[in-house]
Design a protein around this motif. Structure first.
Motif, PDB file in Angstrom:
ATOM      1  N   ASP A   1       0.744  -1.154  -0.005  1.00 26.42           N
ATOM      2  CA  ASP A   1       0.082  -0.026   0.037  1.00 26.42           C
ATOM      3  C   ASP A   1       0.834   1.286   0.038  1.00 26.42           C
ATOM      4  O   ASP A   1       0.423   2.326  -0.387  1.00 26.42           O
ATOM      5  CB  ASP A   1      -0.888  -0.061   1.169  1.00 26.42           C
ATOM      6  N   LEU A   2       2.065   1.132   0.313  1.00 26.96           N
ATOM      7  CA  LEU A   2       3.068   2.164   0.516  1.00 26.96           C
ATOM      8  C   LEU A   2       4.427   1.903   0.370  1.00 26.96           C
ATOM      9  O   LEU A   2       4.846   0.785   0.946  1.00 26.96           O
ATOM     10  CB  LEU A   2       2.669   3.052   1.979  1.00 26.96           C
ATOM     11  N   CYS A   3       5.336   2.858  -0.098  1.00 32.44           N
ATOM     12  CA  CYS A   3       6.833   2.177  -0.040  1.00 32.44           C
ATOM     13  C   CYS A   3       7.606   3.506   0.431  1.00 32.44           C
ATOM     14  O   CYS A   3       7.357   4.698  -0.178  1.00 32.44           O
ATOM     15  CB  CYS A   3       7.200   1.915  -1.305  1.00 32.44           C
ATOM     16  N   PHE A   4       8.582   3.265   1.224  1.00 32.90           N
ATOM     17  CA  PHE A   4       9.603   4.462   1.505  1.00 32.90           C
ATOM     18  C   PHE A   4      10.948   3.894   1.057  1.00 32.90           C
ATOM     19  O   PHE A   4      11.256   2.752   1.220  1.00 32.90           O
ATOM     20  CB  PHE A   4       9.567   4.594   3.086  1.00 32.90           C
ATOM     21  N   THR A   5      11.552   4.729   0.462  1.00 27.87           N
ATOM     22  CA  THR A   5      13.044   4.330  -0.130  1.00 27.87           C
ATOM     23  C   THR A   5      13.955   5.267   0.241  1.00 27.87           C
ATOM     24  O   THR A   5      13.870   6.561  -0.112  1.00 27.87           O
ATOM     25  CB  THR A   5      13.118   3.937  -1.661  1.00 27.87           C
ATOM     26  N   ASP A   6      15.364   5.019   0.720  1.00 29.16           N
ATOM     27  CA  ASP A   6      16.258   5.931   0.414  1.00 29.16           C
ATOM     28  C   ASP A   6      16.899   6.120  -0.822  1.00 29.16           C
ATOM     29  O   ASP A   6      16.629   5.473  -1.729  1.00 29.16           O
ATOM     30  CB  ASP A   6      17.434   5.304   1.629  1.00 29.16           C
ATOM     31  N   MET A   7      17.444   7.244  -0.923  1.00 26.94           N
ATOM     32  CA  MET A   7      18.014   7.665  -2.074  1.00 26.94           C
ATOM     33  C   MET A   7      19.339   7.022  -2.417  1.00 26.94           C
ATOM     34  O   MET A   7      19.640   6.578  -3.636  1.00 26.94           O
ATOM     35  CB  MET A   7      18.210   9.195  -2.213  1.00 26.94           C
TER      36      MET A   7
ATOM     37  N   PRO B   1       1.796   0.758 -10.558  1.00 25.84           N
ATOM     38  CA  PRO B   1       1.447   2.367 -10.236  1.00 25.84           C
ATOM     39  C   PRO B   1       0.599   2.558  -9.164  1.00 25.84           C
ATOM     40  O   PRO B   1       0.523   3.810  -9.013  1.00 25.84           O
ATOM     41  CB  PRO B   1       0.975   2.513 -11.707  1.00 25.84           C
ATOM     42  N   ASN B   2      -0.057   1.879  -8.598  1.00 24.49           N
ATOM     43  CA  ASN B   2      -0.979   2.001  -7.647  1.00 24.49           C
ATOM     44  C   ASN B   2      -0.383   2.158  -6.176  1.00 24.49           C
ATOM     45  O   ASN B   2      -1.162   2.395  -5.090  1.00 24.49           O
ATOM     46  CB  ASN B   2      -2.144   0.908  -7.614  1.00 24.49           C
ATOM     47  N   CYS B   3       1.009   1.748  -6.129  1.00 28.14           N
ATOM     48  CA  CYS B   3       1.706   1.898  -4.730  1.00 28.14           C
ATOM     49  C   CYS B   3       2.575   3.239  -4.872  1.00 28.14           C
ATOM     50  O   CYS B   3       3.228   3.413  -5.333  1.00 28.14           O
ATOM     51  CB  CYS B   3       2.540   0.696  -4.951  1.00 28.14           C
ATOM     52  N   PRO B   4       2.003   4.316  -4.035  1.00 29.55           N
ATOM     53  CA  PRO B   4       2.789   5.467  -3.662  1.00 29.55           C
ATOM     54  C   PRO B   4       4.151   5.269  -2.944  1.00 29.55           C
ATOM     55  O   PRO B   4       4.160   4.547  -2.072  1.00 29.55           O
ATOM     56  CB  PRO B   4       1.624   6.311  -2.757  1.00 29.55           C
ATOM     57  N   VAL B   5       5.022   5.760  -3.658  1.00 24.59           N
ATOM     58  CA  VAL B   5       6.474   5.778  -3.056  1.00 24.59           C
ATOM     59  C   VAL B   5       6.677   7.025  -2.729  1.00 24.59           C
ATOM     60  O   VAL B   5       6.766   8.065  -3.358  1.00 24.59           O
ATOM     61  CB  VAL B   5       7.336   5.097  -4.160  1.00 24.59           C
ATOM     62  N   ALA B   6       7.633   7.157  -1.513  1.00 29.08           N
ATOM     63  CA  ALA B   6       7.975   8.278  -1.120  1.00 29.08           C
ATOM     64  C   ALA B   6       9.459   7.942  -0.914  1.00 29.08           C
ATOM     65  O   ALA B   6      10.029   6.994  -0.436  1.00 29.08           O
ATOM     66  CB  ALA B   6       7.635   8.949   0.303  1.00 29.08           C
ATOM     67  N   VAL B   7      10.533   9.143  -0.941  1.00 28.11           N
ATOM     68  CA  VAL B   7      11.850   8.984  -1.148  1.00 28.11           C
ATOM     69  C   VAL B   7      12.290   9.637   0.166  1.00 28.11           C
ATOM     70  O   VAL B   7      11.856  10.685   0.633  1.00 28.11           O
ATOM     71  CB  VAL B   7      12.517   9.587  -2.394  1.00 28.11           C
ATOM     72  N   ILE B   8      13.505   9.122   0.838  1.00 26.57           N
ATOM     73  CA  ILE B   8      14.133   9.602   1.785  1.00 26.57           C
ATOM     74  C   ILE B   8      15.397  10.392   1.525  1.00 26.57           C
ATOM     75  O   ILE B   8      16.230   9.726   0.974  1.00 26.57           O
ATOM     76  CB  ILE B   8      14.512   8.804   3.036  1.00 26.57           C
ATOM     77  N   THR B   9      15.536  11.865   1.583  1.00 24.48           N
ATOM     78  CA  THR B   9      16.744  12.541   1.131  1.00 24.48           C
ATOM     79  C   THR B   9      17.521  13.014   2.363  1.00 24.48           C
ATOM     80  O   THR B   9      17.060  13.338   3.231  1.00 24.48           O
ATOM     81  CB  THR B   9      16.131  13.423   0.325  1.00 24.48           C
ATOM     82  N   ALA B  10      18.911  13.276   2.139  1.00 23.50           N
ATOM     83  CA  ALA B  10      19.524  13.847   3.031  1.00 23.50           C
ATOM     84  C   ALA B  10      19.177  15.534   3.155  1.00 23.50           C
ATOM     85  O   ALA B  10      18.492  15.835   2.462  1.00 23.50           O
ATOM     86  CB  ALA B  10      20.948  13.861   2.616  1.00 23.50           C
ATOM     87  N   HIS B  11      19.053  15.827   4.417  1.00 21.72           N
ATOM     88  CA  HIS B  11      18.674  17.351   4.686  1.00 21.72           C
ATOM     89  C   HIS B  11      19.262  18.318   3.651  1.00 21.72           C
ATOM     90  O   HIS B  11      20.658  18.457   3.475  1.00 21.72           O
ATOM     91  CB  HIS B  11      19.221  17.702   5.997  1.00 21.72           C
ATOM     92  N   GLY B  12      18.357  19.196   3.210  1.00 25.47           N
ATOM     93  CA  GLY B  12      18.934  20.138   2.037  1.00 25.47           C
ATOM     94  C   GLY B  12      19.129  19.764   0.586  1.00 25.47           C
ATOM     95  O   GLY B  12      19.451  20.485  -0.322  1.00 25.47           O
TER      96      GLY B  12
END
Length: 451
Positions: free
Chosen positions: A48-54, A73-84
Motif C-alpha cells: 500500500d506504500l513504499c519508503f526508499t532511501d535515495m 503504479p497504484n503503490c505510492p512511493v516516498a523517497v528519503i533524502t539528506a537534509h537540504g
C-alpha cells in the motif's frame, strides 16, 4: 488486515524508526536493504506504500521509483533524502514519487505523509475522475489529455506549475487536482498573489502574533495554516515581492512557517500549486523572480490550452454556460441559432473561456424571444485561420484594463455609433442595432449613456 508497507534503507536506525512509526499506525512493514531485495519483495506481494532511501548499496531510490511507476503504479512511493538535498527530491518527484521526507526524519511530517498516501484509492480516484468531466468540459484530444494528466498529478504531492493564457481555467484545473487527490477532504485555499499589498504579504501567508506590528490587535492565522492538510493555490505567483519569495522558498523546503512576531516555527502540511499568465522563466531572466523558487515550484508544468485550440468543445461549453446563467438569473434557458454557434466556433477568443462567458451573458441581454442570434453576440470581425495560427488584428489592452471593461467599451461604441447615425432617436437606434427599445434603455443606463 493491516496495510502493508515496503521500507528500503541500508541504515538500521532509519529502518527501526520507520518500522516503529508505521507499526504504531497499524501498518505492517517489510524491510529491504538494497534494490535487489526490494525488487524481490515487490514481486512476492503487493504494498500500500513504499519508503526508499535515495542512496542504496546497489543503486538509488530513483531506480525504485521508476520500477514502481512502471510495474506497480497504484503503490505510492516516498523517497528519503539528506537534509537540504532538494535537487534529488525534485528529481524523484519528476520521476513519479508521491512525496519526499528529509533526514533527520520528523515524526509529524512522516505521519502526515503516510496518511495522505493511504487516502489514495484507485477506485475512489476513478470515480472522482468520472465526475470531473462535468467540471472540465470538452471532448477534444487536448482536453482528454489534460484530464488524464490531472488524474495522474492528483496521485502525487509534487508542486505543479499551471501555465496558460488568461481565462483558460487555471484555477479550475488546480481545484480538480486537489479534489481528485488524497487531500480532497481538506481545504483548497486560493490566493491571488498580485492582490495583496506588499507590506501585508508575509502576514497573509504565515499569520502574525498579537502586537507584531501596529494594528495587530490579536493573533491571526495565515493562509498556510488555513490550508494545513490541504492545498494552497498561488495564483499570479509572478507578482510576489522578491523578499517574500525567499520566505516562501524556505517554507516549502522546510515544511514549516514562523508567524510574524512569533519565536517558534510550526510544521505545516500543504501541497503547493501555482499559476500565472506571465512567462515565469522570462521573469527569472529579468531578475524579477528567484531562480531557486522557480525550480521548486516548477517541478511539473501543466499547460492549459487556449479555447482556440479546442473549437469543437465550444457548442458543449455554450450549452453549459447558458444553463448556468439562466439558473443564476432565475430565467428560462435561451436557445441559440446555428449561425451564432458557427460564429463562435470561428472566433479567435483572445480572452478564452472567460470571454465566452462574457459574450453569452451580454447576448442574453440583447436577445429577443429567448433566442440568441448571431448579431446578439456582437463579435469583432475576426476569424480563426486554423487551430494554431491566427491573422487577427486585436486591440492591445493595457495591464490595467481587464477583458470585461474592454468589451463594455466595444458595446458602448456600437451604441453611440447607432445613436449618432439616427440623431439620437432611441427607437430608430434600437431598430438599427436589432434590439428592443427596452433593451436599449437598459444598456444606456448600464453604460452611463442615459441623457
Amino acid at each position: 488486515m493491516n496495510r502493508q508497507a515496503l521500507v528500503i534503507d541500508d541504515e538500521p536506525d532509519i529502518l527501526e524508526l520507520l518500522t516503529m512509526t508505521l507499526s504504531g499506525m497499524s501498518i505492517d512493514c517489510v524491510t529491504a536493504e538494497n534494490v535487489a531485495q526490494a525488487t524481490q519483495a515487490l514481486k512476492q506481494q503487493s504494498f500500500d506504500l513504499c519508503f526508499t532511501d535515495m542512496r542504496l548499496p546497489d543503486g538509488n531510490g530513483l531506480d525504485i521509483v521508476r520500477l514502481i511507476q512502471k510495474s506497480y503504479p497504484n503503490c505510492p512511493v516516498a523517497v528519503i533524502t539528506a537534509h537540504g538535498n532538494v535537487d534529488l527530491a525534485v528529481e524523484a518527484l519528476k520521476s513519479g514519487a508521491f512525496d519526499f521526507v528529509s533526514k533527520p526524519l520528523k515524526l509529524k511530517v512522516l505521519r502526515d505523509l503516510v496518511n495522505s498516501a493511504l487516502n489514495l484509492s484507485p477506485l475512489k480516484t476513478e470515480n472522482k475522475e468520472r465526475r470531473s468531466r462535468d467540471k472540465l468540459l470538452g471532448d477534444t484530444d487536448v482536453i482528454r489529455s489534460l484530464r488524464s494528466k490531472i488524474s495522474k498529478l492528483a496521485r502525487s504531492q509534487a508542486p505543479v506549475y499551471i501555465t496558460g493564457e488568461s481565462g483558460t481555467g487555471k484555477e479550475l484545473v488546480a481545484r480538480l487536482i486537489h479534489e481528485l487527490g488524497s487531500r480532497s477532504a481538506q481545504s483548497f485555499v486560493p490566493i491571488n498573489c498580485g492582490a495583496i499589498p506588499a507590506e501585508l504579504v508575509e502576514s497573509e501567508f504565515f499569520g502574525h502574533k498579537k502586537g507584531a506590528f501596529t494594528g495587530a490587535v490579536s493573533d491571526k492565522q495565515g493562509l498556510f495554516q488555513a490550508a494545513n492538510g490541504g492545498t494552497l493555490f498561488l495564483d499570479e505567483v509572478a507578482d510576489l515581492p522578491l523578499m517574500m519569495q525567499v520566505k516562501l522558498l524556505r517554507a516549502i523546503q522546510e515544511k514549516a512557517i514562523r508567524p510574524v512576531g512569533g519565536n517558534e516555527e510550526m510544521s505545516v502540511d500543504v501541497r503547493i500549486l501555482s499559476a500565472t499568465h506571465k512567462n515565469l522563466a522570462e521573469c527569472v531572466k529579468q531578475g524579477h523572480f528567484r531562480e531557486d523558487l522557480f525550480y521548486r515550484l516548477n517541478v511539473i508544468e501543466l499547460f492549459v490550452p487556449p479555447l482556440r485550440q479546442r473549437q469543437a468543445d465550444i457548442p458543449m461549453l455554450v450549452d453549459h454556460i447558458l444553463s448556468h446563467l439562466a439558473t443564476k438569473n432565475g430565467e428560462n434557458k435561451p436557445g441559440i441559432e446555428t449561425a451564432a454557434i458557427e460564429a463562435l466556433c470561428a472566433y479567435a477568443f483572445p480572452g478564452n473561456v472567460r470571454e465566452l462567458e462574457n459574450i453569452l451573458e451580454r447576448a442574453m441581454t440583447w436577445s429577443e424571444g429567448n433566442l440568441i442570434q448571431k448579431d446578439d453576440l456582437m463579435l469583432p470581425a475576426t476569424t480563426v485561420a486554423d487551430n494554431a495560427v491566427f491573422n487577427v488584428d486585436l486591440p492591445q489592452l493595457s495591464g490595467e484594463t481587464d477583458l470585461e471593461s474592454h468589451l463594455e467599451d466595444q458595446e458602448r461604441q456600437l451604441i453611440v455609433d447607432a445613436l449618432e447615425s439616427t440623431r439620437w432617436n432611441k427607437t430608430a437606434a434600437a431598430k438599427k442595432l436589432g434590439i428592443s427599445f427596452r433593451s436599449l434603455r437598459y444598456k444606456l443606463k448600464k453604460l452611463a449613456l442615459e441623457e
